[in-house]
Design a protein around this motif. Structure first.
Motif, PDB file in Angstrom:
ATOM      1  N   GLY B 106       0.832  -1.208   0.000  1.00  0.00           N
ATOM      2  CA  GLY B 106       0.000   0.000   0.000  1.00  0.00           C
ATOM      3  C   GLY B 106       0.864   1.255   0.000  1.00  0.00           C
ATOM      4  O   GLY B 106       0.659   2.174  -0.784  1.00  0.00           O
ATOM      5  N   ASN B 107       1.862   1.277   0.886  1.00  0.00           N
ATOM      6  CA  ASN B 107       2.764   2.435   0.948  1.00  0.00           C
ATOM      7  C   ASN B 107       3.561   2.579  -0.347  1.00  0.00           C
ATOM      8  O   ASN B 107       3.781   3.688  -0.836  1.00  0.00           O
ATOM      9  CB  ASN B 107       3.735   2.290   2.122  1.00  0.00           C
ATOM     10  N   LEU B 108       3.997   1.434  -0.871  1.00  0.00           N
ATOM     11  CA  LEU B 108       4.781   1.472  -2.113  1.00  0.00           C
ATOM     12  C   LEU B 108       3.951   2.062  -3.255  1.00  0.00           C
ATOM     13  O   LEU B 108       4.431   2.912  -4.019  1.00  0.00           O
ATOM     14  CB  LEU B 108       5.241   0.062  -2.474  1.00  0.00           C
ATOM     15  N   LEU B 109       2.698   1.630  -3.354  1.00  0.00           N
ATOM     16  CA  LEU B 109       1.823   2.168  -4.409  1.00  0.00           C
ATOM     17  C   LEU B 109       1.672   3.679  -4.267  1.00  0.00           C
ATOM     18  O   LEU B 109       1.774   4.427  -5.246  1.00  0.00           O
ATOM     19  CB  LEU B 109       0.442   1.508  -4.354  1.00  0.00           C
ATOM     20  N   ALA B 110       1.449   4.117  -3.032  1.00  0.00           N
ATOM     21  CA  ALA B 110       1.259   5.556  -2.806  1.00  0.00           C
ATOM     22  C   ALA B 110       2.518   6.325  -3.199  1.00  0.00           C
ATOM     23  O   ALA B 110       2.444   7.407  -3.791  1.00  0.00           O
ATOM     24  CB  ALA B 110       0.912   5.816  -1.343  1.00  0.00           C
ATOM     25  N   ARG B 111       3.684   5.741  -2.888  1.00  0.00           N
ATOM     26  CA  ARG B 111       4.937   6.474  -3.182  1.00  0.00           C
ATOM     27  C   ARG B 111       5.290   6.412  -4.664  1.00  0.00           C
ATOM     28  O   ARG B 111       5.865   7.362  -5.210  1.00  0.00           O
ATOM     29  CB  ARG B 111       6.071   5.940  -2.304  1.00  0.00           C
ATOM     30  N   LEU B 112       4.968   5.312  -5.327  1.00  0.00           N
ATOM     31  CA  LEU B 112       5.224   5.256  -6.777  1.00  0.00           C
ATOM     32  C   LEU B 112       4.315   6.252  -7.502  1.00  0.00           C
ATOM     33  O   LEU B 112       4.734   6.922  -8.444  1.00  0.00           O
ATOM     34  CB  LEU B 112       4.995   3.839  -7.308  1.00  0.00           C
ATOM     35  N   ARG B 113       3.085   6.339  -7.027  1.00  0.00           N
ATOM     36  CA  ARG B 113       2.177   7.332  -7.639  1.00  0.00           C
ATOM     37  C   ARG B 113       2.731   8.739  -7.442  1.00  0.00           C
ATOM     38  O   ARG B 113       2.670   9.577  -8.342  1.00  0.00           O
ATOM     39  CB  ARG B 113       0.771   7.209  -7.033  1.00  0.00           C
ATOM     40  N   PHE B 118       4.748  13.810  -9.460  1.00  0.00           N
ATOM     41  CA  PHE B 118       5.731  14.910  -9.429  1.00  0.00           C
ATOM     42  C   PHE B 118       6.456  15.049 -10.766  1.00  0.00           C
ATOM     43  O   PHE B 118       6.740  16.158 -11.226  1.00  0.00           O
ATOM     44  CB  PHE B 118       6.712  14.744  -8.261  1.00  0.00           C
ATOM     45  N   ASP B 119       6.749  13.907 -11.415  1.00  0.00           N
ATOM     46  CA  ASP B 119       7.393  13.997 -12.729  1.00  0.00           C
ATOM     47  C   ASP B 119       6.459  14.680 -13.733  1.00  0.00           C
ATOM     48  O   ASP B 119       6.875  15.544 -14.499  1.00  0.00           O
ATOM     49  CB  ASP B 119       7.795  12.610 -13.223  1.00  0.00           C
ATOM     50  N   GLN B 120       5.192  14.301 -13.703  1.00  0.00           N
ATOM     51  CA  GLN B 120       4.222  14.900 -14.629  1.00  0.00           C
ATOM     52  C   GLN B 120       4.037  16.393 -14.336  1.00  0.00           C
ATOM     53  O   GLN B 120       3.791  17.179 -15.240  1.00  0.00           O
ATOM     54  CB  GLN B 120       2.865  14.186 -14.524  1.00  0.00           C
ATOM     55  N   SER B 121       4.186  16.764 -13.068  1.00  0.00           N
ATOM     56  CA  SER B 121       4.014  18.182 -12.734  1.00  0.00           C
ATOM     57  C   SER B 121       5.138  19.012 -13.345  1.00  0.00           C
ATOM     58  O   SER B 121       4.923  20.130 -13.790  1.00  0.00           O
ATOM     59  CB  SER B 121       3.961  18.386 -11.216  1.00  0.00           C
ATOM     60  N   MET B 122       6.345  18.438 -13.366  1.00  0.00           N
ATOM     61  CA  MET B 122       7.482  19.129 -13.996  1.00  0.00           C
ATOM     62  C   MET B 122       7.221  19.309 -15.483  1.00  0.00           C
ATOM     63  O   MET B 122       7.465  20.370 -16.051  1.00  0.00           O
ATOM     64  CB  MET B 122       8.768  18.310 -13.817  1.00  0.00           C
ATOM     65  N   ALA B 123       6.734  18.237 -16.090  1.00  0.00           N
ATOM     66  CA  ALA B 123       6.509  18.257 -17.541  1.00  0.00           C
ATOM     67  C   ALA B 123       5.484  19.310 -17.936  1.00  0.00           C
ATOM     68  O   ALA B 123       5.571  19.897 -19.005  1.00  0.00           O
ATOM     69  CB  ALA B 123       6.072  16.870 -18.013  1.00  0.00           C
ATOM     70  N   LYS B 125       4.666  22.094 -16.058  1.00  0.00           N
ATOM     71  CA  LYS B 125       4.843  23.340 -15.280  1.00  0.00           C
ATOM     72  C   LYS B 125       3.646  23.583 -14.351  1.00  0.00           C
ATOM     73  O   LYS B 125       2.982  24.628 -14.395  1.00  0.00           O
ATOM     74  CB  LYS B 125       5.042  24.542 -16.211  1.00  0.00           C
ATOM     75  N   SER B 126       3.368  22.560 -13.570  1.00  0.00           N
ATOM     76  CA  SER B 126       2.187  22.619 -12.702  1.00  0.00           C
ATOM     77  C   SER B 126       2.575  22.306 -11.264  1.00  0.00           C
ATOM     78  O   SER B 126       3.590  21.665 -11.014  1.00  0.00           O
ATOM     79  CB  SER B 126       1.169  21.565 -13.144  1.00  0.00           C
ATOM     80  N   ILE B 127       1.750  22.749 -10.346  1.00  0.00           N
ATOM     81  CA  ILE B 127       1.990  22.326  -8.968  1.00  0.00           C
ATOM     82  C   ILE B 127       1.160  21.078  -8.675  1.00  0.00           C
ATOM     83  O   ILE B 127       0.160  20.810  -9.338  1.00  0.00           O
ATOM     84  CB  ILE B 127       1.679  23.429  -7.930  1.00  0.00           C
ATOM     85  N   VAL B 128       1.626  20.332  -7.676  1.00  0.00           N
ATOM     86  CA  VAL B 128       0.924  19.112  -7.283  1.00  0.00           C
ATOM     87  C   VAL B 128      -0.068  19.448  -6.178  1.00  0.00           C
ATOM     88  O   VAL B 128       0.309  19.990  -5.129  1.00  0.00           O
ATOM     89  CB  VAL B 128       1.919  18.050  -6.779  1.00  0.00           C
ATOM     90  N   LEU B 129      -1.323  19.173  -6.417  1.00  0.00           N
ATOM     91  CA  LEU B 129      -2.336  19.402  -5.393  1.00  0.00           C
ATOM     92  C   LEU B 129      -2.493  18.148  -4.538  1.00  0.00           C
ATOM     93  O   LEU B 129      -2.772  17.069  -5.064  1.00  0.00           O
ATOM     94  CB  LEU B 129      -3.686  19.729  -6.040  1.00  0.00           C
ATOM     95  N   GLY B 130      -2.294  18.309  -3.242  1.00  0.00           N
ATOM     96  CA  GLY B 130      -2.577  17.203  -2.336  1.00  0.00           C
ATOM     97  C   GLY B 130      -4.078  17.108  -2.153  1.00  0.00           C
ATOM     98  O   GLY B 130      -4.771  18.119  -2.210  1.00  0.00           O
ATOM     99  N   THR B 131      -4.576  15.916  -1.919  1.00  0.00           N
ATOM    100  CA  THR B 131      -6.024  15.783  -1.747  1.00  0.00           C
ATOM    101  C   THR B 131      -6.365  15.262  -0.352  1.00  0.00           C
ATOM    102  O   THR B 131      -7.463  14.791  -0.106  1.00  0.00           O
ATOM    103  CB  THR B 131      -6.635  14.860  -2.829  1.00  0.00           C
ATOM    104  N   SER B 132      -5.395  15.363   0.566  1.00  0.00           N
ATOM    105  CA  SER B 132      -5.665  14.913   1.938  1.00  0.00           C
ATOM    106  C   SER B 132      -6.647  15.868   2.610  1.00  0.00           C
ATOM    107  O   SER B 132      -6.575  17.073   2.414  1.00  0.00           O
ATOM    108  CB  SER B 132      -4.372  14.909   2.753  1.00  0.00           C
ATOM    109  N   ASN B 133      -7.562  15.301   3.394  1.00  0.00           N
ATOM    110  CA  ASN B 133      -8.494  16.136   4.159  1.00  0.00           C
ATOM    111  C   ASN B 133      -8.040  16.216   5.617  1.00  0.00           C
ATOM    112  O   ASN B 133      -7.100  15.529   6.023  1.00  0.00           O
ATOM    113  CB  ASN B 133      -9.921  15.599   4.032  1.00  0.00           C
ATOM    114  N   LYS B 134      -8.698  17.052   6.398  1.00  0.00           N
ATOM    115  CA  LYS B 134      -8.271  17.292   7.781  1.00  0.00           C
ATOM    116  C   LYS B 134      -8.373  16.029   8.636  1.00  0.00           C
ATOM    117  O   LYS B 134      -7.519  15.768   9.478  1.00  0.00           O
ATOM    118  CB  LYS B 134      -9.129  18.414   8.392  1.00  0.00           C
ATOM    119  N   THR B 135      -9.426  15.247   8.408  1.00  0.00           N
ATOM    120  CA  THR B 135      -9.607  14.027   9.212  1.00  0.00           C
ATOM    121  C   THR B 135      -8.412  13.097   9.035  1.00  0.00           C
ATOM    122  O   THR B 135      -7.791  12.657  10.007  1.00  0.00           O
ATOM    123  CB  THR B 135     -10.897  13.297   8.780  1.00  0.00           C
TER     124      THR B 135
END
Lengths: 281, 269
Positions: B106-113, B118-123, B125-135
């Motif tokens: 599970g952790n590996l999948l999250a980190r590979l994603r 991040f690579d796609q964001s460089m390509a 010129k975009s920032i990476v939006l996190g989608t974590s919520n407060k909970t």
């Protein structure tokens, strides 16, 4: 006091970019002047950005410093009230508000109450001011307060007893505690500032910062209240906005005649009791 | 206490995203589209904030991923008009050649994603939006340097039940709002099953603990058990390391994050 036109310049600053912000202040001042305003008020720490931390040391300026030339020049046409981290004569950095009139410093005020709790850390980085004083200008007798000072009613009281007819203020209020009916800070801010104007029977105008710094949105919602407690302007939340408000000085006499709050205030008794409390402390 | 003004919340978050994108001198934003509620909400808000053409949604399935995840992610992209790219990460996982249990997987999948995003964001010129919520951020129900890795957290101060209300308000498709939240790291996984409580109860307890600063004994008098409250408090404490910069060994007079203190937006401009 004279009638005049006041511009409330609720603008965004570029964080940490003194030169850019000074240029923007001067530009907005000129535009306000062209729109007929005689005085323009800008937000707290508008020249530097608010959440300065260690930058407060790097960006501290003197009110008559060279970098201030564009503002000092522009003030020959329109009175300008702006705020910045000041390197004071005693070499301590304070949060200051300076009113420039006719290319000169009319008054400099150093913030006294420094919020240091939750997301605020002002006392960690700034020294506090220790002077509350009304002063004469061609517009009338004024007093200055900065943000948290407004939450301490004794400061406005001292200014009004010192003869202030109008309090000019600036602030940087984070938009926060969103409930089902908007931000709770709106209610508290309007209640507090409206009450200062009403109970002291003075004009009160406060320009609040907008824009984001590290995820914190500043609230805007700048206010102008008359000495009868009526709102003369409430600016929109969260967005840049410049509004010109006509200050009708005759309201002052009318408010103080219609309701005798100002003249019934018992300054002597307050002073006696304060002295007693201090002696016993 | 958990009821919020949805119109203002949306406006506040839109302004936040715009300030993050312009502050980073970027053009747009990328985010992983999991098919779940959080990324659907962020996709909806960012498409309104920046315009859908400036948003790239990345669909990053693994061979065990639920088919619904892909379908729902496509549904979200279609609804809000954002561009998408599908990159199957199964080969990246296979290339690692390790026998691992499902938690490590599970952790590996999250980190590979995270690597792909991040690579796609460089390509682009975009920032990476996190989608974590407060909970989930408070409970630490997320992978450190995995799904938590981001340029900013648009809904990081919004509890899950508020996410649901806001998602409904901005028009996230019902099928996504109504399904059981899941990290989809292994078949049949659900958040509430794994955390051991419902979001409804978790959010009420967190709101009282964190936002209202109520003592846990008081919370326990309001229809919750003391052990339930303590379990949440413990999760919060145990995951503090995920919410801060790792400690730096102090040597000099001005140590990063100790007495070298600047806000992140110092870099703006």
């Amino acid at each position: 006091m004279k009638d005049f036109r006041l511009a409330i310049a609720q603008i965004e600053s570029k964080f940490g970019d003194l030169a850019y912000n000074i240029g923007k202040h001067a530009r907005v001042a000129k535009e306000s002047c062209n729109s007929g305003a005689n005085m323009v008020l800008f937000p707290e720490l508008g020249l530097s950005g608010y959440s300065l931390r260690d930058l407060s040391y790097n960006l501290a300026v003197r009110p008559d410093g060279n970098e201030m030339r564009p503002i000092i020049e522009a003030s020959k046409e329109i009175a300008i009230f702006c705020s910045f981290p000041e390197m004071c004569p005693d070499h301590v950095v304070r949060i200051s508000g300076c009113l420039y009139i006719g290319g000169e410093i009319a008054q400099i005020y150093r913030k006294i109450h420094l919020p240091t709790h939750g997301l605020f850390e002002e006392a960690r980085y700034f020294g506090k001011g220790n002077t509350i004083r009304a002063f004469d200008t061609p517009f009338g007798r004024l007093g200055i307060m900065i943000c948290r000072d407004l939450w301490h009613p004794e400061e406005a009281y001292v200014l009004s007893r010192d003869g202030a007819e109008m309090i000019i203020a600036c602030s940087a209020i984070p938009a926060r505690v969103l409930g089902k009916n908007g931000f709770s800070v709106k209610k508290f801010f309007e209640r507090t500032t409206g009450n200062i104007a009403f109970t002291n029977q003075v004009f009160l105008a406060s320009t609040n910062k907008v824009g984001y710094e590290d995820g914190v949105a500043f609230f805007g919602n700048s206010v102008v209240f008359g000495p009868d407690g009526h709102e003369l302007a409430i600016l929109p939340e969260l967005v840049e906005h410049v509004q010109i408000v006509d200050i009708d000085s005759s309201v002052l006499a009318k408010a103080r005649y219609n309701m005798s709050l100002y003249r019934e205030s018992d300054f002597g008794t307050v002073l006696d009791e304060m002295e007693r409390i201090e002696k016993n402390a | 206490m958990l009821e919020i003004d949805l119109e203002r919340a949306q406006k506040l978050i839109e302004g936040f995203i715009c300030s993050c994108v312009s502050g980073a001198s970027m053009k747009g934003a990328v985010l992983g589209l999991s098919g779940g509620l959080d990324s659907a909400l962020v996709a909806g808000i960012v498409s309104k904030a920046l315009g859908p053409d400036n948003v790239l949604g990345l669909l990053l399935p693994f061979r065990q991923s639920s088919k619904d995840s892909i379908e729902h992610a496509k549904l979200v992209a279609e609804k809000f008009g954002v561009k998408t790219k599908i990159i199957d990460i199964s080969n990246m996982v296979d290339g690692y050649h390790e026998e691992i249990d499902r938690f490590r997987l599970g952790n590996l999948l999250a980190r590979l994603r995270m690597c792909v995003i991040f690579d796609q964001s460089m390509a682009s010129k975009s920032i990476v939006l996190g989608t974590s919520n407060k909970t989930e951020m408070l409970l630490g129900y997320s992978t450190w340097y995995g799904d938590m890795a981001a340029g900013c957290y648009p809904i990081g101060d919004i509890y899950k039940t508020q996410v649901r209300a806001l998602a409904k308000y901005i028009g996230v498709p019902d099928v996504i709002i109504e399904k059981a939240p899941s990290a989809d790291l292994w078949p049949g996984q659900t958040d509430e099953g794994e955390i051991g409580n419902t979001y409804e109860r978790l959010d009420q307890i967190l709101d009282m603990l964190v936002d209202q600063r109520l003592p846990k004994e008081k919370i326990a008098q309001r229809g919750f058990s003391l052990s339930e409250v303590e379990a949440i408090e413990l999760k919060m404490r145990k995951s503090q390391f995920k919410r801060v910069l790792p400690p730096v060994c102090k040597v000099t007079g001005r140590t990063i994050d100790q007495d070298f203190r600047y806000i992140r937006d110092w870099s703006v401009g």
